[in-house]
Scaffold this motif. Structure first.
Motif, mmCIF file in Angstrom:
data_model
loop_
_atom_site.group_PDB
_atom_site.id
_atom_site.type_symbol
_atom_site.label_atom_id
_atom_site.label_comp_id
_atom_site.label_asym_id
_atom_site.label_seq_id
_atom_site.Cartn_x
_atom_site.Cartn_y
_atom_site.Cartn_z
ATOM 1 N N LEU A 32 0.838 -1.210 0.000
ATOM 2 C CA LEU A 32 0.000 0.000 0.000
ATOM 3 C C LEU A 32 0.864 1.248 0.000
ATOM 4 O O LEU A 32 0.491 2.283 0.553
ATOM 5 C CB LEU A 32 -0.909 -0.002 1.240
ATOM 6 C CG LEU A 32 -1.816 -1.230 1.406
ATOM 7 C CD1 LEU A 32 -2.506 -1.205 2.747
ATOM 8 C CD2 LEU A 32 -2.832 -1.300 0.277
ATOM 9 N N LEU A 33 2.026 1.167 -0.617
ATOM 10 C CA LEU A 33 2.989 2.266 -0.587
ATOM 11 C C LEU A 33 2.509 3.441 -1.415
ATOM 12 O O LEU A 33 2.057 3.283 -2.546
ATOM 13 C CB LEU A 33 4.338 1.786 -1.107
ATOM 14 C CG LEU A 33 5.025 0.693 -0.265
ATOM 15 C CD1 LEU A 33 6.260 0.168 -0.971
ATOM 16 C CD2 LEU A 33 5.389 1.245 1.113
ATOM 17 N N ASN A 34 2.649 4.637 -0.830
ATOM 18 C CA ASN A 34 2.311 5.869 -1.534
ATOM 19 C C ASN A 34 3.482 6.828 -1.453
ATOM 20 O O ASN A 34 4.273 6.938 -2.374
ATOM 21 C CB ASN A 34 1.042 6.484 -0.954
ATOM 22 C CG ASN A 34 0.619 7.733 -1.683
ATOM 23 O OD1 ASN A 34 1.265 8.150 -2.642
ATOM 24 N ND2 ASN A 34 -0.454 8.345 -1.253
ATOM 25 N N TYR A 35 3.612 7.491 -0.321
ATOM 26 C CA TYR A 35 4.712 8.441 -0.143
ATOM 27 C C TYR A 35 5.935 7.730 0.409
ATOM 28 O O TYR A 35 5.836 6.867 1.273
ATOM 29 C CB TYR A 35 4.299 9.554 0.813
ATOM 30 C CG TYR A 35 5.460 10.436 1.228
ATOM 31 C CD1 TYR A 35 5.963 11.406 0.366
ATOM 32 C CD2 TYR A 35 6.066 10.260 2.469
ATOM 33 C CE1 TYR A 35 7.037 12.182 0.734
ATOM 34 C CE2 TYR A 35 7.135 11.047 2.853
ATOM 35 C CZ TYR A 35 7.622 12.011 1.972
ATOM 36 O OH TYR A 35 8.697 12.775 2.334
ATOM 37 N N MET A 36 7.110 8.106 -0.117
ATOM 38 C CA MET A 36 8.361 7.558 0.390
ATOM 39 C C MET A 36 9.373 8.671 0.558
ATOM 40 O O MET A 36 9.401 9.622 -0.225
ATOM 41 C CB MET A 36 8.895 6.491 -0.563
ATOM 42 C CG MET A 36 8.139 5.179 -0.444
ATOM 43 S SD MET A 36 8.668 3.965 -1.646
ATOM 44 C CE MET A 36 7.956 4.677 -3.112
ATOM 45 N N HIS A 37 10.230 8.532 1.580
ATOM 46 C CA HIS A 37 11.243 9.536 1.846
ATOM 47 C C HIS A 37 12.169 9.695 0.639
ATOM 48 O O HIS A 37 12.477 8.731 -0.066
ATOM 49 C CB HIS A 37 12.052 9.144 3.075
ATOM 50 C CG HIS A 37 11.233 9.046 4.331
ATOM 51 N ND1 HIS A 37 10.795 10.145 5.023
ATOM 52 C CD2 HIS A 37 10.761 7.963 5.013
ATOM 53 C CE1 HIS A 37 10.100 9.751 6.076
ATOM 54 N NE2 HIS A 37 10.061 8.430 6.097
ATOM 55 N N GLY A 38 12.652 10.909 0.448
ATOM 56 C CA GLY A 38 13.451 11.210 -0.734
ATOM 57 C C GLY A 38 14.738 10.416 -0.844
ATOM 58 O O GLY A 38 15.190 10.111 -1.940
ATOM 59 N N SER A 39 15.357 10.052 0.275
ATOM 60 C CA SER A 39 16.661 9.373 0.223
ATOM 61 C C SER A 39 16.573 7.903 0.579
ATOM 62 O O SER A 39 17.590 7.271 0.853
ATOM 63 C CB SER A 39 17.634 10.073 1.188
ATOM 64 O OG SER A 39 17.140 10.023 2.521
ATOM 65 N N ILE A 40 15.379 7.329 0.543
ATOM 66 C CA ILE A 40 15.202 5.969 1.047
ATOM 67 C C ILE A 40 15.942 4.922 0.199
ATOM 68 O O ILE A 40 16.386 3.895 0.710
ATOM 69 C CB ILE A 40 13.695 5.632 1.109
ATOM 70 C CG1 ILE A 40 13.479 4.377 1.933
ATOM 71 C CG2 ILE A 40 13.101 5.479 -0.266
ATOM 72 C CD1 ILE A 40 12.044 4.120 2.268
ATOM 73 N N PHE A 41 16.101 5.199 -1.111
ATOM 74 C CA PHE A 41 16.762 4.241 -1.997
ATOM 75 C C PHE A 41 18.204 4.635 -2.331
ATOM 76 O O PHE A 41 18.817 4.025 -3.208
ATOM 77 C CB PHE A 41 15.980 4.107 -3.314
ATOM 78 C CG PHE A 41 14.595 3.550 -3.151
ATOM 79 C CD1 PHE A 41 14.381 2.388 -2.444
ATOM 80 C CD2 PHE A 41 13.501 4.194 -3.717
ATOM 81 C CE1 PHE A 41 13.096 1.869 -2.294
ATOM 82 C CE2 PHE A 41 12.222 3.680 -3.573
ATOM 83 C CZ PHE A 41 12.017 2.511 -2.859
ATOM 84 N N ASN A 42 18.741 5.620 -1.665
ATOM 85 C CA ASN A 42 20.033 6.177 -2.068
ATOM 86 C C ASN A 42 21.185 5.186 -1.999
ATOM 87 O O ASN A 42 22.187 5.340 -2.701
ATOM 88 C CB ASN A 42 20.378 7.410 -1.221
ATOM 89 C CG ASN A 42 19.637 8.647 -1.704
ATOM 90 O OD1 ASN A 42 18.779 8.559 -2.589
ATOM 91 N ND2 ASN A 42 19.942 9.792 -1.135
ATOM 92 N N ASP A 43 21.094 4.149 -1.152
ATOM 93 C CA ASP A 43 22.185 3.179 -1.036
ATOM 94 C C ASP A 43 22.063 2.021 -2.016
ATOM 95 O O ASP A 43 22.953 1.170 -2.096
ATOM 96 C CB ASP A 43 22.236 2.618 0.391
ATOM 97 C CG ASP A 43 22.726 3.647 1.396
ATOM 98 O OD1 ASP A 43 23.188 4.713 0.951
ATOM 99 O OD2 ASP A 43 22.646 3.384 2.608
ATOM 100 N N LEU A 44 20.977 1.978 -2.786
ATOM 101 C CA LEU A 44 20.727 0.841 -3.682
ATOM 102 C C LEU A 44 21.363 1.084 -5.056
ATOM 103 O O LEU A 44 20.707 1.027 -6.098
ATOM 104 C CB LEU A 44 19.227 0.590 -3.821
ATOM 105 C CG LEU A 44 18.441 0.456 -2.512
ATOM 106 C CD1 LEU A 44 17.010 0.068 -2.789
ATOM 107 C CD2 LEU A 44 19.097 -0.547 -1.581
#
Length: 830
Positions: A597-609
């Motif tokens: 049910l994902l909608n909003y996500m933090h801007g840097s959440i994927f930065n390490d991927l």
């Protein structure tokens, strides 16, 4: 059991892997040219197209409407080495074919209408090595194959031939494989294969699906170097012993007798094969119900025996007598339970198989695993009992006692209706590396004693056990060598315990916890699993654990798994991902978050991927795909799944993603059909690819002007408030800064400043302190140093306030006589 490589070749030869003539294919409009190969199949062509590159080496004209092979049309391509004209309506090869194609090596004319074949049509085909004439209506005129000196592979199956003899004189000196399957001859005559008597390379003979009724003496003598013989689908119920006798003087190594209607194997059936070098015997898919003792004693060199899909009632200690070289035995569906009783496997039935390494008993029925059922197998490495129908419910410490000390490495107990594992159930299998217990009904708390003795175990599969297994913190304490642990749809109870059940598994690389409805555990669940590479946790209930509002904060259970390569979290009800949840996963290659049910996500959440190659986020509630959030994971992506989300097709939400979709080389399945706008109304139900990003570019100037004007207005307002409320302070510090920064000393300005002062100090004191001032300060005055005292030096008639201000200005310093009287003085308090 996988067939040997020679059998794979024969299956191909027999057309078992060929497409059915009724298969439907989409018709093309142009030929496909790639790396010297021209594919013109399925184009309804009546002739060979003239406009192909002249240097092509392969031409596929199958599944068209050719009626003749025109040498003139083919002569445009003199470099052709492979020509496929199968599935057409060709009546004959015609003269001059190889004159037009001097380099031709492979010719396939399968399933046409070729009737008469003469040597003239094959003249000058000196380089031809592969000829497929199966499924035609051949009538050989003379000796058509006598001119093919280089031919190694010939298929004339299913041509209604009434004899196996393709010639009367020796020919085909290079032939290796001959396929005669599915023809109409009923007898193998003595001289049928005499035309191969001068073919020293001949090895493979396919005689499947023949209505054989007689085998004459000496029929295989001309091909005594034969190594592979396929007789699948022939009725050899009464002929098998005779066939084996005729093979006695050959070099046959691989004999395939699938579906030959065998019912009973007598102890003399294979006697004729004693002098051969037979290493592979396939008796699959017959109706064998009885095997006499000593039946296989004539096959001392046999290495692979398949009895799959039969109806054997009884295996005794002498059934496999003499098979001292067998390494692979396939008994899959070989023993089938009837209404009357289970088939019987006597103790020590496998004891003669001293070199047996792989025993396959999948879907085989037997009453129980007796104490000595597998005794005498010192070389066994693989035992597959999966899907077997037995009365076995509990694995005790004696079940596999007959394998004590064996080198068994793989044990497959899938779908055996097991309900319990006793302590020490596998303690005698110290060399076991893989244990498969999937699809059972095991219901118990794993205390760890069940796996005691598995000192070499690497993989345990407990998936799909009806969610009846409970873990304790000691469940895996005896298997620290474990690398792969599969627990999908197997667990019940909680994993919220200290220490974690997985804490002893420091070598674990793959962990499957999917489909277990897990809703609660602590951040130490994966503590110490520094080598974990694959984590499967889809179809659980982890939503609460990753909420910021969770008591104690979100559970960051991935903190010790910095080497993860695959992470699957699909269908967990996740509606947010904590900011630090994916931190440090620099090696993550595949991330799957579908069905949440994902909608909003933090801007840097994927930065390490940065190593991410596969991302799955379909079927969520994503409305925007922003550059600040997704630029890092999408930068090196190989495949993206983000379809079926309610995208908001506005400049702020989707502009960057739309540009990316339209320009990327990343594989995006369903790119045009499943990336659909939900809002605004102007783009509702339209593809994200259709979003007009040019309209966003027209707004750039307006946005710039708006930003500039807003900044100016806010700036002026701030300055006005600052000047109004703090102007005096600004002026004060400005004067100090000017005086100190400009450094106006030793100049005319300095002299002007000195001339301004009339007194050296202005003395401020309370009236009650006047005696002290007169006694202590006034004596310090002289001609070069003077004080200003208000009650002594003030000009009569001047305002008190003006006098204070003016005289303070004309004094170099101010001296405060601070006493309690001063602090209580009305002037001071004001």
């Amino acid at each position: 059991m996988a067939p040997p490589s020679s059998c794979i070749l024969l299956l191909l030869c027999l057309g078992m892997l060929c497409p059915h003539p009724g298969d439907s294919f989409p018709h093309k409009t142009t030929c496909t040219i790639k790396e010297g190969k021209a594919d013109c199949s399925h184009m309804n062509l009546n002739n060979v197209p003239p406009g192909l590159p002249p240097d092509i080496s392969t031409l596929d004209m199958s599944h068209n409407r050719l009626k003749v092979l025109d040498p003139g049309a083919l002569s445009r391509y003199p470099s052709l080495e492979h020509l496929d004209v199968s599935y057409n309506s060709i009546m004959g090869l015609g003269p001059g074919l190889c004159d037009a194609l001097p380099r031709l090596q492979h010719l396939s004319v399968q399933r046409n209408q070729v009737l008469h074949l003469t040597a003239t049509e094959l003249r000058n085909c000196s380089r031809l090595t592969h000829l497929d004439l199966s499924d035609n209506r051949l009538k050989l005129i003379g000796e058509p194959f006598s001119v093919l000196k280089s031919l190694t592979w010939l298929d004339v199956s299913r041509n209604k031939l009434i004899t196996a003899g393709l010639g009367t004189k020796p020919q085909l000196p290079s032939l290796v494989t001959l396929i005669l399957s599915g023809n109409d001859f009923t007898t193998l005559k003595t001289d049928d294969f005499s035309f191969l008597s001068s073919s020293p390379s001949f090895r493979v003979l396919g005689l499947s699906s023949l209505p054989l009724k007689k085998v004459e003496h000496g029929c295989f003598k001309p091909v005594s170097a034969l190594t592979d013989l396929v007789l699948d689908g022939c009725n050899l119920n009464t002929l098998l012993t005779k066939v084996c006798d005729e093979l006695s003087d050959t070099s046959v190594r691989n004999l395939t007798l699938r579906s030959t209607l065998q019912t009973v194997l007598k102890n003399i059936t294979f006697k004729g094969l004693l002098k051969t070098n037979l290493t592979m015997l396939d008796l699959s898919s017959n109706k064998i119900s009885k095997i006499d003792d000593g039946t296989f004693q004539w096959l001392p060199l046999l290495e692979s025996l398949s009895l799959e899909n039969n109806n054997i009632k009884h295996l005794t200690k002498d059934t496999f007598m003499g098979l001292k070289s067998v390494t692979q035995l396939n008994l899959q569906k070989a023993l089938v339970k009837t209404k009357a009783a289970y088939p019987i496997i006597d103790d020590f039935s496998f004891q003669p198989l001293v070199k047996l390494e792989h025993l396959f008993m999948r879907d085989t029925s037997f009453r129980d695993i007796t104490e000595n059922m597998f005794a005498g197998l010192p070389s066994l490495r693989t035992l597959d009992l999966s899907w077997s129908k037995a009365g076995l419910k509990t694995i005790s410490n004696t079940t596999f006692a007959s394998l004590q000390g064996s080198p068994l490495q793989v044990l497959n107990l899938t779908r055996m209706a097991l309900t319990k594992l006793d302590p020490g159930a596998f303690s005698c299998l110290g060399n076991l590396t893989t244990l498969v217990l999937k699809y059972n009904f095991i219901s118990q708390d794993l205390t760890g004693e069940e796996f005691r003795g598995l000192n070499s175990i690497r993989e345990i599969y407990l998936s799909l056990n009806q969610q009846k297994i409970s873990l304790t913190h000691r469940s895996f304490i005896h298997v620290p060598t474990l690398r792969v642990l599969m627990l999908g749809r197997a667990l019940t109870g909680t994993l919220d315990m200290e220490p974690s059940p997985f804490r002893p598994l420091t070598n674990l690389t793959v962990l499957d916890l999917s489909n277990n409805n897990i809703a609660n555990f602590n951040s130490g669940l994966l503590e110490g699993l520094y080598h974990l590479k694959v984590l499967k946790m889809q179809h659980n209930n982890l939503a609460r654990l990753w909420k910021d509002a969770n008591p104690g904060g979100p559970v960051l259970f991935l903190k010790d798994t910095q080497n993860l390569s695959v992470l699957e979290l699909d269908y967990n009800g996740l509606d947010e991902i904590p900011l630090k949840a994916l931190r440090g996963l620099f090696h993550l290659n595949e991330l799957s978050l579908s069905g949440n049910l994902l909608n909003y996500m933090h801007g840097s959440i994927f930065n390490d991927l940065q190593a991410l190659r596969y991302l799955r986020m379909e079927k969520n509630l994503l409305t925007s795909v922003l550059m600040g959030t997704f630029s890092v994971p999408l930068s090196n992506l190989s495949e993206l799944h983000m379809e079926h989300n309610p995208f908001d097709c506005t400049c702020e939400s989707i502009q960057w993603f739309s540009d990316w979709l339209n320009s990327t080389n990343t594989s995006v399945p369903e790119r045009t059909s499943s990336y659909i706008c939900n809002t605004p109304a102007a783009y509702f139900n339209r593809s994200v690819l259709d979003f007009q990003t040019n309209s966003c570019k027209d707004l750039l100037l307006f946005q710039g002007l708006y930003t500039f004007s807003s900044t100016m207005v806010l700036g002026l307002m701030a300055i006005a408030f600052l000047v109004h409320f703090q102007g005096w302070r600004i002026q004060f510090f400005w004067n100090i800064a000017v005086n100190r920064t400009l450094g106006m000393k030793g100049s005319r300005y300095e002299q002007m400043v000195e001339d301004r002062y009339d007194h050296d100090a202005y003395v401020i004191h309370a009236p009650d302190d006047k005696p002290w001032v007169e006694r202590s300060l006034l004596p310090l005055e002289n001609e070069n140093f003077s004080f200003f005292l208000e009650d002594r030096d003030a000009v009569p008639g001047q305002s008190t306030l003006e006098s204070i201000v003016e005289n303070i200005r004309r004094s170099r310093k101010i001296i405060f006589v601070v006493t309690e009287a001063l602090l209580n003085d009305p002037w001071c308090r004001r």
